[in-house]
Write a protein that holds these residues in place. Structure first.
Motif, PDB file in Angstrom:
ATOM      1  N   ALA A 174      21.889  41.146  32.498  1.00 13.23           N
ATOM      2  CA  ALA A 174      20.505  41.522  32.227  1.00 13.23           C
ATOM      3  C   ALA A 174      19.845  41.944  33.534  1.00 13.23           C
ATOM      4  O   ALA A 174      18.630  41.782  33.714  1.00 13.23           O
ATOM      5  CB  ALA A 174      19.746  40.398  31.549  1.00 13.23           C
ATOM      6  N   SER A 175      20.670  42.468  34.462  1.00 14.48           N
ATOM      7  CA  SER A 175      20.185  43.043  35.724  1.00 14.48           C
ATOM      8  C   SER A 175      19.185  42.137  36.440  1.00 14.48           C
ATOM      9  O   SER A 175      19.549  41.067  36.890  1.00 14.48           O
ATOM     10  CB  SER A 175      19.602  44.427  35.439  1.00 14.48           C
ATOM     11  N   HIS A 176      17.908  42.540  36.486  1.00 10.45           N
ATOM     12  CA  HIS A 176      16.889  41.806  37.253  1.00 10.45           C
ATOM     13  C   HIS A 176      16.070  40.855  36.372  1.00 10.45           C
ATOM     14  O   HIS A 176      15.165  40.194  36.866  1.00 10.45           O
ATOM     15  CB  HIS A 176      15.942  42.807  37.907  1.00 10.45           C
TER      16      HIS A 176
ATOM     17  N   TYR B  95      19.847  42.629  46.899  1.00 11.73           N
ATOM     18  CA  TYR B  95      20.333  43.242  45.648  1.00 11.73           C
ATOM     19  C   TYR B  95      19.640  42.655  44.426  1.00 11.73           C
ATOM     20  O   TYR B  95      19.120  41.545  44.459  1.00 11.73           O
ATOM     21  CB  TYR B  95      21.843  42.997  45.510  1.00 11.73           C
ATOM     22  N   ASP B  96      19.683  43.398  43.327  1.00 11.01           N
ATOM     23  CA  ASP B  96      19.242  42.842  42.048  1.00 11.01           C
ATOM     24  C   ASP B  96      20.430  42.073  41.428  1.00 11.01           C
ATOM     25  O   ASP B  96      21.490  41.972  42.056  1.00 11.01           O
ATOM     26  CB  ASP B  96      18.691  43.944  41.119  1.00 11.01           C
ATOM     27  N   GLY B  97      20.244  41.518  40.226  1.00 13.67           N
ATOM     28  CA  GLY B  97      21.235  40.603  39.642  1.00 13.67           C
ATOM     29  C   GLY B  97      22.626  41.158  39.471  1.00 13.67           C
ATOM     30  O   GLY B  97      23.606  40.435  39.615  1.00 13.67           O
ATOM     31  N   ASP B  98      22.758  42.464  39.147  1.00 13.13           N
ATOM     32  CA  ASP B  98      24.092  43.023  38.936  1.00 13.13           C
ATOM     33  C   ASP B  98      24.481  44.004  40.038  1.00 13.13           C
ATOM     34  O   ASP B  98      25.476  44.717  39.922  1.00 13.13           O
ATOM     35  CB  ASP B  98      24.212  43.670  37.547  1.00 13.13           C
ATOM     36  N   ALA B  99      23.673  44.030  41.117  1.00 12.20           N
ATOM     37  CA  ALA B  99      24.020  44.739  42.352  1.00 12.20           C
ATOM     38  C   ALA B  99      24.250  46.236  42.190  1.00 12.20           C
ATOM     39  O   ALA B  99      25.034  46.839  42.919  1.00 12.20           O
ATOM     40  CB  ALA B  99      25.228  44.095  43.030  1.00 12.20           C
ATOM     41  N   ASP B 100      23.551  46.847  41.214  1.00 11.70           N
ATOM     42  CA  ASP B 100      23.594  48.314  41.203  1.00 11.70           C
ATOM     43  C   ASP B 100      22.460  48.874  42.065  1.00 11.70           C
ATOM     44  O   ASP B 100      22.460  50.050  42.414  1.00 11.70           O
ATOM     45  CB  ASP B 100      23.565  48.885  39.770  1.00 11.70           C
ATOM     46  N   ARG B 101      21.504  48.011  42.407  1.00  9.41           N
ATOM     47  CA  ARG B 101      20.397  48.448  43.263  1.00  9.41           C
ATOM     48  C   ARG B 101      20.358  47.628  44.544  1.00  9.41           C
ATOM     49  O   ARG B 101      20.644  46.426  44.537  1.00  9.41           O
ATOM     50  CB  ARG B 101      19.069  48.290  42.518  1.00  9.41           C
ATOM     51  N   ALA B 102      19.972  48.295  45.637  1.00  5.97           N
ATOM     52  CA  ALA B 102      19.858  47.626  46.930  1.00  5.97           C
ATOM     53  C   ALA B 102      18.564  48.068  47.605  1.00  5.97           C
ATOM     54  O   ALA B 102      18.182  49.237  47.499  1.00  5.97           O
ATOM     55  CB  ALA B 102      21.052  47.999  47.809  1.00  5.97           C
TER      56      ALA B 102
HETATM   57 MG    MG Z   1      20.585  46.292  37.943  1.00  8.40          MG
END
Ligand code: MG
Length: 456
Positions: A98-100, A241-248
């Protein structure tokens, strides 16, 4: 047949665990995805660090196996690491994340065979099977199998290392502070950066989401400890990073937090300096991107908001770079999805060859932003949008790719209906702080008045 509502949102299926995100939903979705695929297909499954991840992953996998599809569990890893592996040899991918969102949430995201997020049209095919409940159940001797694979992270790290100049980094051995937010970044980023040749200091790098040290969104208010550490002046760059590390996102060596649009602009500048071409970004992104890209003899193509849309457009146009203002950057030579690991490696290579991150960021064109929102019942959104568009059209150049964007002398304002809430969002950007605020106030007021007038 189940009551038909839209299942997939802009980021897959999401909900609160054991409330609307249940094992029943995960299993049925597994059935539906398996029915959409062919018997014998191989699906890669991954999850972020959420405690409910394994429960949902196993439920989804059970549904898949019943349809004769095979599953391979890659364990805990960032979404881009799963996508990289899917591209390398699976027929499909499923990420439980659930990403962030807060820890009580979880979600299911589908990945196409080329590693990109599944497009809406294909999602609809899975939804169709889900709601009709016409699942393929194979004979007992044809049910799928589930295997475990533990080399996925290493393959992902190898893929990133092949895309950067590790020689330059090893000469500088920059000191990097990583805030992994107890998320999926924890199992990859410290090892990636060590292999790149950095001195690594980690924060919140134990994968524990029952009691995370900070919220998953890498916003300034959630990164107080990282910012305080960077202010000591002992490290060259801080990355969170956010929870699933696609964003930095970046905290510079002076302890200043930078929004994702700064890194988007910085990377766009250096990539187009190396290779002229097209940069793709949503209509909501800063004009600074266009400024630096045009200066390098390249051009920007805008899209509606949404990372999968940006990624698909990049493929269509053979773009050299793309990304969103929230720190989700897409490096096409690596893969067509937002990638926190690749972003980190690129930035570290950049500071190793070009100098301090604070100076590089300060040299970018600077704009002021403002944002606001106004309420609007779902049923009125379309009418409000029409009225807004014709009004904006009388005031100057407009773009209706996603909501309505109006250009003014030294900036723009964008009014967009939210896809998930009964509101419109209003964004503005200008060289002048005052203008940005004025634009947002003006168009919020116009919006509220339109809603009032259109109310039955
Ligand atoms: Mg994400």
């Amino acid at each position: 047949m189940r009551k038909r509502v839209r299942l997939f949102g802009t980021n897959g299926v999401r909900g609160v665990v054991n409330n609307d995100m249940t094992i029943d939903l995960a299993c049925r979705l597994g059935y539906a995805a398996g029915t959409y695929l062919r018997p014998g297909d191989k699906v890669a499954l991954g999850r972020d660090t959420r405690g409910s991840g394994k429960m949902l992953l196993n439920a989804f996998a059970s549904g898949l196996l019943a349809t004769g599809v095979d599953a391979v569990d890659l364990g805990i890893l960032p979404t881009p690491a799963l996508q990289y592996n899917v591209k390398g040899g699976y027929n499909f991918g499923i990420m439980i994340t659930a990403s962030h969102n807060p820890p009580e949430y979880n979600g299911i995201k589908c990945i196409a065979p080329d590693g990109t997020e599944l497009n809406r049209c294909e999602e609809e095919k899975i939804e169709e099977v889900y709601f009709r409940e016409r699942f393929r159940e194979v004979e007992w001797d044809h049910v799928g199998s589930i295997l475990h694979e533990d080399s996925a992270i290493e393959k992902y790290i190898d893929g990133i290392i092949a895309r950067v100049d590790t020689g330059i980094i090893q000469k500088k051995t920059p000191t990097v502070v990583l805030d992994c937010g107890n998320g999926a970044a924890s199992v990859v980023m410290p090892y990636l950066l060590e292999r790149l040749g950095c001195k690594v200091i980690t924060l919140n790098a134990n994968p524990d989401v029952i009691s995370p040290a900070r919220e998953s969104e890498p916003s300034e208010s959630n990164l107080e400890i990282l910012i305080a550490l960077m202010r000591t002046g002992k490290a060259d760059i801080g990355i969170a990073y956010d929870g699933d590390a696609d964003r930095a996102v970046v905290v510079d060596e002076k302890g200043r937090y930078h929004m994702g649009d700064h890194t988007l602009t910085l990377v766009a500048k250096y990539i187009t300096a190396r290779k002229k071409g097209i940069v793709v970004t949503p209509v909501s992104s800063t004009m600074a991107v266009e400024d630096v890209v045009i200066k390098n003899g390249s051009r920007v193509v805008y899209t509606p908001v949404g990372a999968p849309i940006v990624a698909r457009k990049m493929i269509d146009l053979n773009a050299v770079f793309g990304g969103e203002e929230n720190g989700g950057l897409i490096f096409p030579e690596h893969q067509y999805c937002r990638d926190g690991g690749m972003t980190s490696a690129f930035l570290i290579e950049l500071i190793s060859s070009e100098g301090r991150i604070s100076t590089l960021l300060d040299n970018l064109p600077r704009y002021f932003n403002a944002k606001s929102k106004f309420e609007c019942p779902e049923g009125l959104k379309h009418r409000v949008m029409q009225e807004m568009t014709s009004l904006a059209g009388t005031k100057g150049r407009i773009d209706t790719l996603d909501g309505v964007k109006l250009w003014v002398d030294d900036g723009w304002v964008l009014v967009r209906p939210s896809g998930t809430e009964p509101i419109f969002r209003v964004f503005a950007e200008s060289k002048q702080r005052k203008t940005a605020h004025h634009l947002v106030e003006e168009w919020t007021k116009i919006g509220k008045k339109l809603v009032r007038n259109l109310m039955p």
